[in-house]
Scaffold this active site. Structure first.
Site, PDB file in Angstrom:
ATOM      1  N   LYS A  68      29.164   3.630  11.803  1.00 43.20           N
ATOM      2  CA  LYS A  68      28.163   3.369  12.977  1.00 43.20           C
ATOM      3  C   LYS A  68      29.055   3.120  14.019  1.00 43.20           C
ATOM      4  CE  LYS A  68      24.902  -0.333  13.898  1.00 43.20           C
ATOM      5  NZ  LYS A  68      24.328  -1.795  13.478  1.00 43.20           N
ATOM      6  N   LYS A 101      33.758  -7.884  32.741  1.00 42.52           N
ATOM      7  CA  LYS A 101      34.326  -8.701  31.854  1.00 42.52           C
ATOM      8  C   LYS A 101      34.698  -7.831  30.611  1.00 42.52           C
ATOM      9  CE  LYS A 101      31.125 -10.750  29.090  1.00 42.52           C
ATOM     10  NZ  LYS A 101      31.216 -10.551  27.863  1.00 42.52           N
ATOM     11  N   ASN A 102      33.773  -6.959  30.036  1.00 42.86           N
ATOM     12  CA  ASN A 102      33.850  -6.144  28.990  1.00 42.86           C
ATOM     13  C   ASN A 102      34.996  -5.087  28.868  1.00 42.86           C
ATOM     14  OD1 ASN A 102      31.736  -7.774  27.790  1.00 42.86           O
ATOM     15  ND2 ASN A 102      30.329  -6.247  27.635  1.00 42.86           N
ATOM     16  N   ARG A 121      26.843 -10.176  13.506  1.00 42.12           N
ATOM     17  CA  ARG A 121      27.960  -9.558  14.078  1.00 42.12           C
ATOM     18  C   ARG A 121      29.313  -9.542  13.216  1.00 42.12           C
ATOM     19  NH1 ARG A 121      27.719 -11.083  20.463  1.00 42.12           N
ATOM     20  NH2 ARG A 121      29.028  -9.079  20.622  1.00 42.12           N
ATOM     21  N   VAL A 171      31.653  -0.840  19.884  1.00 42.91           N
ATOM     22  CA  VAL A 171      32.302  -0.934  20.874  1.00 42.91           C
ATOM     23  C   VAL A 171      33.546  -1.529  20.333  1.00 42.91           C
ATOM     24  CG1 VAL A 171      32.627  -2.170  23.315  1.00 42.91           C
ATOM     25  CG2 VAL A 171      30.462  -1.079  22.536  1.00 42.91           C
TER      26      VAL A 171
HETATM   27  C1  UD1 Z   1      30.223  -5.358  22.684  1.00 41.12           C
HETATM   28  C2  UD1 Z   1      29.948  -5.978  24.129  1.00 41.12           C
HETATM   29  C3  UD1 Z   1      28.813  -6.508  24.046  1.00 41.12           C
HETATM   30  C4  UD1 Z   1      27.629  -5.438  23.998  1.00 41.12           C
HETATM   31  C5  UD1 Z   1      28.051  -4.657  22.634  1.00 41.12           C
HETATM   32  C6  UD1 Z   1      27.062  -3.590  22.412  1.00 41.12           C
HETATM   33  C7  UD1 Z   1      32.274  -6.910  24.614  1.00 41.12           C
HETATM   34  C8  UD1 Z   1      33.099  -8.045  24.744  1.00 41.12           C
HETATM   35  N1  UD1 Z   1      30.895  -7.347  24.029  1.00 41.12           N
HETATM   36  O1  UD1 Z   1      30.134  -6.136  21.518  1.00 41.12           O
HETATM   37  O2  UD1 Z   1      28.556  -7.143  25.437  1.00 41.12           O
HETATM   38  O3  UD1 Z   1      26.469  -6.177  23.703  1.00 41.12           O
HETATM   39  O4  UD1 Z   1      29.313  -4.135  22.571  1.00 41.12           O
HETATM   40  O5  UD1 Z   1      27.008  -2.691  23.519  1.00 41.12           O
HETATM   41  O6  UD1 Z   1      32.360  -5.654  24.956  1.00 41.12           O
HETATM   42  N2  UD1 Z   1      29.098  -4.145  13.663  1.00 41.12           N
HETATM   43  C9  UD1 Z   1      29.231  -4.265  12.535  1.00 41.12           C
HETATM   44  N3  UD1 Z   1      30.347  -4.187  12.183  1.00 41.12           N
HETATM   45  C10 UD1 Z   1      31.346  -4.216  12.708  1.00 41.12           C
HETATM   46  C11 UD1 Z   1      31.081  -4.241  14.371  1.00 41.12           C
HETATM   47  C12 UD1 Z   1      29.722  -4.177  14.779  1.00 41.12           C
HETATM   48  O7  UD1 Z   1      28.147  -4.239  11.883  1.00 41.12           O
HETATM   49  O8  UD1 Z   1      32.534  -4.265  12.440  1.00 41.12           O
HETATM   50  C13 UD1 Z   1      27.356  -4.025  14.357  1.00 41.12           C
HETATM   51  C14 UD1 Z   1      27.137  -5.174  15.245  1.00 41.12           C
HETATM   52  O9  UD1 Z   1      26.750  -6.342  14.393  1.00 41.12           O
HETATM   53  C15 UD1 Z   1      25.850  -4.610  16.112  1.00 41.12           C
HETATM   54  C16 UD1 Z   1      26.509  -2.983  16.123  1.00 41.12           C
HETATM   55  O10 UD1 Z   1      27.242  -3.059  15.205  1.00 41.12           O
HETATM   56  O11 UD1 Z   1      24.710  -4.722  15.409  1.00 41.12           O
HETATM   57  C17 UD1 Z   1      27.100  -3.050  17.296  1.00 41.12           C
HETATM   58  O12 UD1 Z   1      28.010  -3.847  17.823  1.00 41.12           O
HETATM   59  P1  UD1 Z   1      29.511  -3.385  18.737  1.00 41.12           P
HETATM   60  O13 UD1 Z   1      28.988  -2.231  19.470  1.00 41.12           O
HETATM   61  O14 UD1 Z   1      30.804  -3.653  17.920  1.00 41.12           O
HETATM   62  O15 UD1 Z   1      29.445  -4.808  19.544  1.00 41.12           O
HETATM   63  P2  UD1 Z   1      30.687  -5.703  20.198  1.00 41.12           P
HETATM   64  O16 UD1 Z   1      31.972  -4.719  20.244  1.00 41.12           O
HETATM   65  O17 UD1 Z   1      30.658  -6.936  19.281  1.00 41.12           O
END
Ligand code: UD1
Length: 419
Positions: A163, A22-23, A123, A166
């Protein structure tokens, strides 16, 4: 609303075929917005989040032709695509934010709803926005929407993410493909799903090279027709591996490269599982007595995935002794704890760390799903509980697991879906 009834305890034995990821599918589908020519994506999982993304693409003007089994989608874009990603579609799935990068890169504008928070944490999307701004996207936030524009093509830049994220890595890579010049992204997430995205883009003529956490993207004028098969779902595979370890199971897990879940398999070996791997298969046997593990910590790839944290917590509840799990990716990802306590688990939470007393004798109960991975953890716990468990709100599970009850039934779980 659908529910599950699980009549535990169940013994687990047999073969499981892992579905498409899915991801990985979500960013790949979002990236099809960059194309003028038709694109064919194969091995899509039949889960709700994929439907949501396909509906979002349709709302933007893409024509989607699905194969009979719904695992292959041909995406054909119109000349004049819309650039409005509505709240009603984006709110149901945060991954929808991935259309922002390609819309601005290809059509130089977009009005995309802000996804908002969800149960597992705030998020935010600040890293997505900051990176796209560096590439030349101007934006304002108004009435819950990101209203974005660029003066023609985006421009290649050097960007270092503060930071690892993903989603921000994916959005930036997709947007940079059609930028003028070269983009160098540093401190990228390197999850296998992101490598799958760049393999897909490269198969269509993009010019993307990885070196550690640095991704170099030389912009191209356009992408070519391609047919691409999405990688298998490592979280689904990890979930079944935990299930086998937990329930003294004996499983053959097929259709996944074991290399991409090496860290997870090593952890399960520590817990006592006997594991053998082949090219595209994992053979796993659960131990009679599960060993407890101190200081499990979720981390970005190649660490223990946060998406497997809830499942591992169920495993540690059954281990002989005390253990702990630190959640270091999301601030509020312990919603499963209250439900697991209702089955008999002894877990204490201090900030982002869970302290687990082992040797739990789970007793079946009525349970409530809260998010995708928390719900599958409840299913695992119900499988080893004594008595019947009813799990409510399994629509969370349907977002990311392809008909999990069919796969579970095949390996011996007494599970029924009902309304
Ligand atoms: C993706 C996955 C999710 C997985 C996560 C971490 C998909 C669709 N989802 O979510 O299943 O749990 O990676 O492996 O692929 N953050 C910020 N600002 C931003 C972006 C992120 O502060 O602009 C923070 C988030 O709140 C979180 C951390 O960074 O605490 C990591 O998030 P991120 O790696 O971006 O996760 P997703 O891409 O949302």
């Amino acid at each position: 609303m659908d529910k599950f009834l699980i009549d535990g305890p169940c013994s687990i034995k047999g073969k499981v075929l892992i579905s498409g990821s899915k991801n990985a599918s979500l960013p790949i589908l979002a990236a099809t917005l960059l194309f003028d020519q038709p694109v064919i994506i194969k091995n899509l999982p039949r889960v709700k989040d994929i439907n949501t993304m396909l509906n979002l693409l349709k709302s933007l003007g893409s024509k989607i032709i699905l194969s009979k089994d719904k695992k292959t989608a041909k995406v054909i874009n119109k000349k004049n695509m819309k650039t409005f990603a509505s709240y009603s579609l984006v709110k149901t799935m945060r991954g929808s934010i991935l259309v922002l990068g390609p819309l601005v890169a290809k059509y130089f504008k977009s009005k995309t709803s802000l996804p908002g928070g969800c149960l597992i944490g705030a998020r935010p999307v600040n890293y997505h926005l900051a990176a796209l701004k560096k590439l030349g996207m101007n934006y304002v936030i108004k009435d819950g929407y990101i209203i974005a524009k660029s003066k023609g093509r985006l421009k290649g830049r050097k960007i270092k993410f503060p930071k690892i994220s993903v989603g921000a890595t994916e959005n930036s890579i997709i947007a940079s493909c059609l930028a003028k010049g070269t983009t160098i992204l540093k401190n990228c997430a390197i999850e296998p799903e992101i490598k799958d995205l760049t393999n897909f883009l490269n198969s269509a003529g993009a010019n993307i090279i990885w070196s550690g956490r640095t991704c170099k993207i030389k912009g191209v004028n356009s992408l070519n027709h391609t047919e691409y098969s999405v990688m298998s779902d490592r979280i689904e595979a990890g979930t079944f591996c935990v299930a086998a370890t937990l329930a003294k199971g004996n499983l053959e897990i097929k259709n996944l490269n074991p290399q991409i879940i090496k860290t997870e398999l090593n952890l399960l070996k520590k817990a006592g599982a006997k594991i053998k791997t082949d090219n595209n298969k994992i053979f796993i046997k659960g131990p009679d007595k599960i060993k407890s593990i101190k200081n499990i910590k979720t981390k970005e790839f190649p660490g223990i995935p946060t998406d497997l944290q809830a499942q591992l917590m169920v495993l540690m509840c059954k281990a002989a002794g005390k253990s702990s799990i630190t959640e270091s990716i999301f601030e509020n990802r312990f919603m499963h704890v209250a439900e697991l306590r209702r089955l008999g688990a002894k877990i204490n939470i201090k900030n982002n760390k869970a302290f687990i007393d082992g040797n739990t004798k789970f007793i079946g109960a009525e349970l409530m799903s809260s998010d995708l991975r928390a719900s599958v953890a409840l299913v695992l716990a119900a499988i080893i509980s004594n008595g019947k468990s009813h799990i409510n709100r399994i629509y969370h599970l349907d977002r990311g697991y392809e008909r999990i009850e069919n796969k579970l039934k095949k390996i011996g779980v007494r599970i029924k879906r009902y309304k």
